[in-house]
Design a protein around this motif. Structure first.
Motif, short mmCIF file in Angstrom:
data_model
loop_
_atom_site.label_atom_id
_atom_site.label_comp_id
_atom_site.label_asym_id
_atom_site.label_seq_id
_atom_site.Cartn_x
_atom_site.Cartn_y
_atom_site.Cartn_z
N GLY A 68 79.55 37.95 27.91
CA GLY A 68 78.53 37.49 26.97
C GLY A 68 79.04 37.49 25.54
N SER A 69 79.81 38.52 25.19
CA SER A 69 80.39 38.61 23.85
C SER A 69 81.48 37.56 23.67
N ILE A 70 82.24 37.29 24.73
CA ILE A 70 83.26 36.24 24.66
C ILE A 70 82.59 34.88 24.45
N LEU A 71 81.46 34.68 25.11
CA LEU A 71 80.71 33.44 24.91
C LEU A 71 80.31 33.29 23.44
N GLY A 72 79.76 34.36 22.87
CA GLY A 72 79.35 34.32 21.47
C GLY A 72 80.51 34.10 20.52
N LEU A 73 81.62 34.78 20.78
CA LEU A 73 82.81 34.64 19.92
C LEU A 73 83.40 33.24 20.04
N SER A 74 83.44 32.69 21.25
CA SER A 74 83.98 31.34 21.45
C SER A 74 83.08 30.30 20.79
N ALA A 75 81.76 30.53 20.88
CA ALA A 75 80.82 29.59 20.25
C ALA A 75 81.01 29.55 18.74
N ILE A 76 81.11 30.73 18.12
CA ILE A 76 81.27 30.76 16.66
C ILE A 76 82.65 30.27 16.26
N THR A 77 83.65 30.48 17.11
CA THR A 77 84.99 29.93 16.86
C THR A 77 84.95 28.40 16.83
N LEU A 78 84.23 27.83 17.78
CA LEU A 78 84.07 26.38 17.83
C LEU A 78 83.47 25.86 16.52
N GLY A 79 82.37 26.49 16.09
CA GLY A 79 81.69 26.03 14.88
C GLY A 79 82.53 26.19 13.62
N VAL A 80 83.17 27.34 13.48
CA VAL A 80 83.93 27.63 12.26
C VAL A 80 85.20 26.76 12.19
N VAL A 81 85.90 26.64 13.31
CA VAL A 81 87.13 25.83 13.33
C VAL A 81 86.82 24.37 13.00
N TRP A 82 85.68 23.88 13.51
CA TRP A 82 85.31 22.48 13.25
C TRP A 82 84.73 22.29 11.84
N LYS A 83 83.73 23.09 11.51
CA LYS A 83 83.00 22.86 10.26
C LYS A 83 83.74 23.40 9.04
N THR A 84 84.26 24.60 9.13
CA THR A 84 84.87 25.24 7.96
C THR A 84 86.32 24.83 7.77
N LEU A 85 87.08 24.80 8.87
CA LEU A 85 88.50 24.47 8.77
C LEU A 85 88.77 22.98 8.84
N GLY A 86 87.77 22.21 9.25
CA GLY A 86 87.93 20.76 9.27
C GLY A 86 88.76 20.22 10.41
N VAL A 87 88.92 21.01 11.46
CA VAL A 87 89.67 20.56 12.64
C VAL A 87 88.80 19.58 13.43
N PRO A 88 89.38 18.49 13.96
CA PRO A 88 88.59 17.55 14.78
C PRO A 88 87.88 18.28 15.92
N LEU A 89 86.64 17.87 16.20
CA LEU A 89 85.82 18.59 17.17
C LEU A 89 86.46 18.71 18.56
N PRO A 90 87.08 17.66 19.10
CA PRO A 90 87.72 17.82 20.42
C PRO A 90 88.78 18.93 20.42
N LEU A 91 89.57 19.00 19.34
CA LEU A 91 90.58 20.05 19.25
C LEU A 91 89.93 21.42 19.05
N ALA A 92 88.81 21.45 18.30
CA ALA A 92 88.08 22.71 18.10
C ALA A 92 87.54 23.23 19.43
N MET A 93 87.12 22.34 20.31
CA MET A 93 86.65 22.74 21.64
C MET A 93 87.76 23.39 22.44
N VAL A 94 88.96 22.82 22.34
CA VAL A 94 90.12 23.40 23.03
C VAL A 94 90.45 24.77 22.46
N VAL A 95 90.39 24.88 21.13
CA VAL A 95 90.67 26.17 20.47
C VAL A 95 89.67 27.23 20.94
N ALA A 96 88.40 26.85 21.06
CA ALA A 96 87.35 27.78 21.50
C ALA A 96 87.63 28.30 22.91
#
Length: 313
Positions: A68-96
């Motif tokens: 459950g915590s991994i789910l939460g951490l991966s979800a916020i990683t997806l959002g931050v990598v895409w929105k804050t770091l400006g990484v393309p969303l498909p790549l942000a999904m892979v990073v998550a």
């Protein structure tokens, strides 16, 4: 020969599922509507995906409380990598998903190297990963995802929710691995007798590492689907989902002591729990009452299965 199949735990579960479906339909005429069934399919996917990997974990005699915590951490990683770091969303999904895999691998390394009981190890990482998620998010949510991203969590393919296709494919692949491939036999052997498995030349540590890494990866994949379904990202996502996944796996007949379990049993456990949740909700039963009923059914099913197995043996 026939009694071997009639008295299987999965057969008992299938009968209970049919009974639950009939009772739910009787309690509410909205239960068997297309909209309700499709919505329930969407809602069970995240738990189901996590439960697939959890089946392997529990068969080895382990447990993963951190999903459950991994789910939460991966979800916020997806959002931050895409929105804050400006990484393309498909790549942000892979990073998550990779972030979830790393978390799972850390669990595996801790368990293997320290010989710490999996419950203690993952209880610790449960708090660690949740704390990281909250620290990264700073209590802020991420919104504004593009429309194409919602196809994964809200779209349909041939009238069936997209995530159900993903879930179904994963179930089939996991069932083949568990039932017909060498890795599946190693998984059962580790759970049945880890010492004997080591003396037989099996790479027990490698199997455990792969299984816990897969558990983290599946939790991360569930996070991506979850974000797509609810259209936002929060650090508190996935709280308590580990208990739903563990309950479904144990209800499905996987032994908490290891060495026994099937993917069809886990699938039936997921369907039975979701059917009861939905049926009781439509009937006006409050959340606490639903938890009590599901807990009672879980205990009763395991007791009946144990009694039947003893009689058969």
């Amino acid at each position: 020969m026939l009694s071997r199949y009639v008295f299987r735990h999965e057969t008992i579960l299938a009968l209970l599922l049919v009974l639950a479906l009939a009772l739910s339909a009787n309690l509410s005429d909205r239960f068997f509507t297309v909209d309700n069934l499709l919505n329930q399919g969407r809602m069970l996917t995240e738990v189901g995906i996590i439960a697939i990997a959890m089946t392997f974990v529990i068969i080895t005699g382990g447990i993963d409380l951190s999903v459950g915590s991994i789910l939460g951490l991966s979800a916020i990683t997806l959002g931050v990598v895409w929105k804050t770091l400006g990484v393309p969303l498909p790549l942000a999904m892979v990073v998550a998903v990779l972030a979830g895999a790393v978390c799972g691998a850390v669990n595996g390394v801790i368990i293997i190297k320290s010989r710490m009981p999996p419950m203690i190890a993952t209880l610790g990482t449960l708090a660690l990963y949740r704390g990281l998620a909250e620290g990264i998010s700073q209590a802020r949510s991420v919104r504004g995802y593009p429309e194409w991203f919602f196809v994964l969590g809200q779209g349909e393919f041939f009238g069936v929710p997209t995530q159900l296709w993903v879930f179904g494919l994963l179930v089939v692949v996991a069932a083949i691995i568990l039932g017909y491939m060498t890795f599946g036999r190693v998984t059962y052997a580790v759970g049945a007798n880890e010492t004997a498995a080591r003396f037989s030349g099996m790479n027990v540590d490698r199997a455990k590492l792969l299984i816990y890494t897969a558990s983290g990866s599946m939790a991360a994949l569930a996070a991506v689907i979850f974000v797509s379904r609810v259209s936002t990202t929060r650090s508190d996502m996935g709280m308590g989902i580990e208990m739903d996944a563990i309950s479904a796996v144990v209800l499905g007949g996987t032994s908490i002591f290891g060495g026994r379990g099937t993917m069809i049993g886990t699938l039936l456990g997921i369907l039975l729990i979701q059917t009861m949740k939905n049926g009781l909700t439509l009937a006006g039963v409050k959340g606490d009452g639903t938890i009590i009923v599901i807990g009672s059914i879980l205990i009763l099913t395991i007791l009946i299965s144990n009694l039947v197995n003893r009689k058969r043996d």
